[in-house]
Design a protein around this motif. Sequence first.
Motif, PDB file in Angstrom:
ATOM      1  N   GLY A  52       0.769  -1.228   0.000  1.00 10.46           N
ATOM      2  CA  GLY A  52       0.000   0.000   0.000  1.00 10.46           C
ATOM      3  C   GLY A  52       0.805   1.286   0.000  1.00 10.46           C
ATOM      4  N   PHE A  53       2.127   1.196  -0.078  1.00 11.52           N
ATOM      5  CA  PHE A  53       2.944   2.415  -0.143  1.00 11.52           C
ATOM      6  C   PHE A  53       3.949   2.305  -1.284  1.00 11.52           C
ATOM      7  N   PRO A  54       4.055   3.375  -2.089  1.00 13.72           N
ATOM      8  CA  PRO A  54       3.279   4.619  -2.085  1.00 13.72           C
ATOM      9  C   PRO A  54       1.790   4.377  -2.370  1.00 13.72           C
ATOM     10  N   VAL A  55       0.999   5.403  -2.141  1.00 10.99           N
ATOM     11  CA  VAL A  55      -0.450   5.295  -2.334  1.00 10.99           C
ATOM     12  C   VAL A  55      -0.734   4.773  -3.744  1.00 10.99           C
ATOM     13  N   GLY A  56      -1.617   3.767  -3.798  1.00 14.68           N
ATOM     14  CA  GLY A  56      -1.954   3.143  -5.073  1.00 14.68           C
ATOM     15  C   GLY A  56      -1.288   1.803  -5.275  1.00 14.68           C
ATOM     16  N   THR A  57      -0.281   1.493  -4.448  1.00 15.66           N
ATOM     17  CA  THR A  57       0.385   0.192  -4.524  1.00 15.66           C
ATOM     18  C   THR A  57      -0.511  -0.864  -3.884  1.00 15.66           C
ATOM     19  N   PRO A  58      -0.657  -2.034  -4.500  1.00 24.17           N
ATOM     20  CA  PRO A  58      -1.485  -3.089  -3.896  1.00 24.17           C
ATOM     21  C   PRO A  58      -0.972  -3.472  -2.511  1.00 24.17           C
ATOM     22  N   TYR A  59      -1.891  -3.870  -1.644  1.00 25.50           N
ATOM     23  CA  TYR A  59      -1.498  -4.293  -0.300  1.00 25.50           C
ATOM     24  C   TYR A  59      -0.840  -5.669  -0.360  1.00 25.50           C
ATOM     25  N   GLY A  60       0.009  -5.926   0.620  1.00 21.56           N
ATOM     26  CA  GLY A  60       0.750  -7.173   0.648  1.00 21.56           C
ATOM     27  C   GLY A  60       2.073  -7.026  -0.095  1.00 21.56           C
ATOM     28  N   MET A  61       2.896  -8.078  -0.021  1.00 22.78           N
ATOM     29  CA  MET A  61       4.192  -8.068  -0.687  1.00 22.78           C
ATOM     30  C   MET A  61       4.034  -8.470  -2.144  1.00 22.78           C
ATOM     31  N   PRO A  62       4.882  -7.965  -3.030  1.00 20.22           N
ATOM     32  CA  PRO A  62       4.819  -8.352  -4.437  1.00 20.22           C
ATOM     33  C   PRO A  62       5.046  -9.856  -4.594  1.00 20.22           C
ATOM     34  N   THR A  63       4.423 -10.441  -5.594  1.00 16.20           N
ATOM     35  CA  THR A  63       4.604 -11.880  -5.819  1.00 16.20           C
ATOM     36  C   THR A  63       6.021 -12.196  -6.273  1.00 16.20           C
ATOM     37  N   ALA A  64       6.671 -11.245  -6.930  1.00 17.24           N
ATOM     38  CA  ALA A  64       8.056 -11.433  -7.370  1.00 17.24           C
ATOM     39  C   ALA A  64       8.823 -10.140  -7.136  1.00 17.24           C
ATOM     40  N   LEU A  65      10.025 -10.258  -6.608  1.00 19.09           N
ATOM     41  CA  LEU A  65      10.851  -9.094  -6.333  1.00 19.09           C
ATOM     42  C   LEU A  65      11.826  -8.845  -7.478  1.00 19.09           C
ATOM     43  N   THR A  66      12.140  -7.574  -7.707  1.00 24.68           N
ATOM     44  CA  THR A  66      13.125  -7.227  -8.728  1.00 24.68           C
ATOM     45  C   THR A  66      14.540  -7.444  -8.179  1.00 24.68           C
ATOM     46  N   TRP A  67      15.509  -7.456  -9.082  1.00 21.88           N
ATOM     47  CA  TRP A  67      16.897  -7.694  -8.662  1.00 21.88           C
ATOM     48  C   TRP A  67      17.391  -6.587  -7.747  1.00 21.88           C
ATOM     49  N   HIS A  68      16.949  -5.343  -8.001  1.00 21.55           N
ATOM     50  CA  HIS A  68      17.435  -4.257  -7.151  1.00 21.55           C
ATOM     51  C   HIS A  68      16.813  -4.305  -5.763  1.00 21.55           C
ATOM     52  N   SER A  69      15.641  -4.929  -5.638  1.00 18.82           N
ATOM     53  CA  SER A  69      15.062  -5.117  -4.316  1.00 18.82           C
ATOM     54  C   SER A  69      15.878  -6.138  -3.520  1.00 18.82           C
ATOM     55  N   TYR A  70      16.280  -7.234  -4.181  1.00 24.23           N
ATOM     56  CA  TYR A  70      17.158  -8.213  -3.525  1.00 24.23           C
ATOM     57  C   TYR A  70      18.481  -7.565  -3.131  1.00 24.23           C
ATOM     58  N   ALA A  71      19.019  -6.711  -4.014  1.00 22.54           N
ATOM     59  CA  ALA A  71      20.279  -6.023  -3.706  1.00 22.54           C
ATOM     60  C   ALA A  71      20.118  -5.102  -2.503  1.00 22.54           C
ATOM     61  N   HIS A  72      18.960  -4.465  -2.403  1.00 19.41           N
ATOM     62  CA  HIS A  72      18.694  -3.585  -1.262  1.00 19.41           C
ATOM     63  C   HIS A  72      18.662  -4.386   0.041  1.00 19.41           C
ATOM     64  N   PHE A  73      17.982  -5.518   0.025  1.00 21.19           N
ATOM     65  CA  PHE A  73      17.909  -6.341   1.236  1.00 21.19           C
ATOM     66  C   PHE A  73      19.288  -6.868   1.626  1.00 21.19           C
ATOM     67  N   ALA A  74      20.103  -7.232   0.636  1.00 26.17           N
ATOM     68  CA  ALA A  74      21.458  -7.693   0.931  1.00 26.17           C
ATOM     69  C   ALA A  74      22.291  -6.576   1.542  1.00 26.17           C
ATOM     70  N   ALA A  75      22.151  -5.365   0.977  1.00 23.08           N
ATOM     71  CA  ALA A  75      22.876  -4.224   1.525  1.00 23.08           C
ATOM     72  C   ALA A  75      22.426  -3.930   2.953  1.00 23.08           C
ATOM     73  N   GLY A  76      21.117  -4.060   3.203  1.00 25.35           N
ATOM     74  CA  GLY A  76      20.606  -3.840   4.552  1.00 25.35           C
ATOM     75  C   GLY A  76      21.163  -4.853   5.539  1.00 25.35           C
ATOM     76  N   ALA A  77      21.235  -6.116   5.118  1.00 21.86           N
ATOM     77  CA  ALA A  77      21.770  -7.158   6.001  1.00 21.86           C
ATOM     78  C   ALA A  77      23.224  -6.870   6.366  1.00 21.86           C
ATOM     79  N   VAL A  78      24.015  -6.470   5.374  1.00 22.95           N
ATOM     80  CA  VAL A  78      25.422  -6.129   5.628  1.00 22.95           C
ATOM     81  C   VAL A  78      25.518  -4.947   6.593  1.00 22.95           C
ATOM     82  N   THR A  79      24.675  -3.943   6.371  1.00 20.80           N
ATOM     83  CA  THR A  79      24.685  -2.752   7.230  1.00 20.80           C
ATOM     84  C   THR A  79      24.349  -3.113   8.671  1.00 20.80           C
ATOM     85  N   PHE A  80      23.278  -3.878   8.857  1.00 20.57           N
ATOM     86  CA  PHE A  80      22.840  -4.210  10.215  1.00 20.57           C
ATOM     87  C   PHE A  80      23.877  -5.056  10.949  1.00 20.57           C
ATOM     88  N   LEU A  81      24.384  -6.092  10.284  1.00 24.12           N
ATOM     89  CA  LEU A  81      25.342  -6.992  10.936  1.00 24.12           C
ATOM     90  C   LEU A  81      26.625  -6.266  11.305  1.00 24.12           C
TER      91      LEU A  81
END
Length: 237
Positions: free
Chosen positions: A136-165
Motif C-alpha cells: 500500500g505504499f506509495p499510495v496506489g500500490t497493492p497491499y501485501g508483498m509483491p509476488t516477485a521481487l526485482t533484482w534491485h530489491s534483492y540487492a537492497h535487502f542484501a545491503a541492509g543485512a550487511v549494514t545491520f550486521l
Amino acid sequence: MTTLDHHTPTTPATTPAITPTTPTVTGTPARSTTRRLLTAAAVASPLWAVVALTQAATREGFDITRHPLSALSNGSLGWLQITNFLAVGALLTLGATGLRRVLHGTPGGTWAPRLVRVSGIGMIAAGVFVMDPADGFPVGTPYGMPTALTWHSYAHFAAGAVTFLSMIAACYVLARHFSRTGNRGYAVLARIGGTALLLGNGWSMSGGKAGTLTLAVGVMAAMFAISLIAGHYRRSH
C-alpha cells in the motif's frame, strides 16, 4: 744539512649546523582533520533520524508499523530518502577514518572502525538499490508483498543485512574497547545500541508484529551509540 720540520697548528674546520629539511610536526593539522572526520560520524545519526522520521510522519500512506523506512525511497519524494541513505552512508564512511585515528593501538581499535566503514558503505548501497513498492505504499500500490521481487530489491535487502550486521558488530567491539579501557558508561551505551538492533532486526525478520518499527528503533539506537562515541572522541581529541 738539517731538515727542519715546521708544524703549523691548524684550526679545526667549523662544521656547519645541519638544518633539518623535514618540518617539525606539531600535529595540529592532523588533529583538525581528525576532528572533522569525527564530526561526520557524530552528525550521521541525527541527520538520518530527522530526515527519515519527518517523512514517516508526513508522507501519505506511510505507516511505520507496517512499512520499513527503506520504503520511503519510493514515490515522487523518494529522492529524499535516497539522498538520506547516500549522505549518511558517506558520513559514516568518513567518520570511520576518524575513529581509526583515535582508536589506533587500543583494544578494538582495528575492527571497530572497519565495521563502521562497512556499515556506511552498506547504507550507500541501500540508497543506490531501491526496494520495490509494497503493502500500500506509495499510495496506489497493492497491499501485501509483491509476488516477485526485482533484482534491485534483492540487492537492497542484501545491503541492509550487511549494514545491520556490521553495525551490531561495531557496537559490541566498541563496548569491549570501553570495558577494557575502564569507561563503563560508553561500554553500556554501545551494548545497548548493538543489542537493540540485534533484537529489533531479529523480531522484524521473524515476522513479529510491528517489526518494521522495532527495526527502525534498533537501527537508530545503534547509530546514535556510534555517533555519541564519535562525539566523545571529538571533544577529547
